[in-house]
Design an enzyme around this catalytic site. Structure first.
Site, short mmCIF file in Angstrom:
data_model
loop_
_atom_site.label_atom_id
_atom_site.label_comp_id
_atom_site.label_asym_id
_atom_site.label_seq_id
_atom_site.Cartn_x
_atom_site.Cartn_y
_atom_site.Cartn_z
N LYS A 169 -1.05 -1.17 -4.33
CA LYS A 169 -2.18 -0.22 -4.25
C LYS A 169 -1.52 1.16 -4.28
CE LYS A 169 -6.03 1.36 -1.34
NZ LYS A 169 -5.72 2.80 -1.35
N TYR B 177 0.87 -1.18 0.00
CA TYR B 177 0.00 0.00 0.00
C TYR B 177 0.90 1.23 0.00
CZ TYR B 177 -3.93 2.97 1.58
OH TYR B 177 -4.90 3.94 1.70
#
Length: 311
Positions: free
Chosen positions: A172, A142
């Site tokens: 992400k 992330y």
């Protein structure tokens, strides 16, 4: 490409809010309805306990309870990402193990933000520690530098991770750097999945070839973004641009009223009350609610926002 990285998420993945009672405790009973509304509005997956879900403000036990409730509610009708990032890598590994045990499809993780990593080697070693908890689940790093303060070369990370992180599926990517996002898409011969996370720049990501998107505003504006994607796919660039402009206008209002705290108030406006935010975020006040509703009405938000239908 191995099975672990062959994910190829298509369409919108919503980062749901964690519903909370007035006293700030988690209100898991609201989760089922929230998920059903997302399914009805064309959402393909959910990203649980991330920034939007206030995961960093929750205890490990609360995060486990919340993740399990979302996984149950999804009932395999949505792909479920569980964010397991934590300031303790050991707790992150436990959260990863819990996600795998309860049937999540993917795990994702930020890294500790108090003692920050400084090198790509440190990033890979830390992610490997977390991945040990869920060896059967694909892992997405992330990348959200604005909140973590960690900004490393993501292309170099993907190139070096290929032989060191077997469960890494991709990133992400939540940063407004389209050129870097595009470079990441082609790193390691396109082996990794890049999921874009800046909602107000979705059209820009589409132009690079992106096909999977994770965001908070998909909770209450999925019809708008689905129309944007459909218009772009059909070659109607002007219509796609108009949809993106509506998104930009909406996000400007969200920023004006404080970001996440404003978005939780917007959920109440569409008929899905998720409660207020938890400290250290500041709860939304009644006068702000009235003012923001007026601003949203002025841009036509209630004409194209998420539809909530009940039996």
């Amino acid at each position: 490409m191995n099975d672990m990285t062959a994910t190829r998420i298509q369409g919108l993945v919503a980062a749901p809010f964690t519903p909370m009672h007035e006293d700030g405790s988690v209100h898991t009973e609201r989760i089922h309805e929230m998920v059903q509304v997302l399914i009805a509005n064309g959402i393909q997956g959910i990203f649980v306990c991330g920034s939007t879900g206030e995961g960093p403000s929750m205890t490990t036990a609360e995060r486990m309870e919340t993740a399990a409730a979302f996984i149950r509610a999804a009932g395999k009708k949505l792909k479920v990402f569980v964010h397991v990032g934590h300031n303790s890598l050991q707790d992150a590994r436990h959260l990863a193990a819990h996600a795998q045990e309860h049937g999540a499809d993917y795990i994702s993780a930020t890294l500790p933000t108090y003692f920050k990593i400084q090198t790509i080697d440190g990033l890979i070693q830390s992610l490997a520690t977390i991945a040990e908890g869920a060896p059967g689940l694909p892992l997405f790093y992330y990348n959200i530098p604005a909140l973590t303060g960690i900004s490393l070369d993501m292309v170099a990370f993907l190139e070096q991770a290929a032989t060191k992180l077997p469960t890494l599926a991709g990133i992400k990517y939540t940063a407004p750097l389209i050129h870097d996002f595009q470079a990441c898409m082609h790193a390691s011969e396109g082996r990794y999945e890049l999921l874009y996370g800046t909602d107000e720049m979705l059209l820009s990501a589409l132009a690079t070839g992106a096909h999977g998107f994770i965001g908070s505003t998909y909770n209450f504006a999925a019809p708008l973004y689905n129309q944007l994607i459909q218009s772009f796919t059909a070659g109607n660039l002007h219509q796609a641009q108009q949809c993106q402009l509506q998104s930009v206008e909406m996000v400007r209002i969200i920023v004006k009223y404080g970001g996440l705290r404003a978005q939780k108030a917007m959920m109440r406006m569409i008929g899905l009350d998720c409660g207020n935010v938890r400290l250290p975020l500041q709860p939304f006040e009644k006068n702000e609610y009235i003012s923001m509703e007026k601003d949203l009405r002025a841009i036509g938000f209630f004409d194209w926002c998420t539809q909530v239908s009940r039996p």
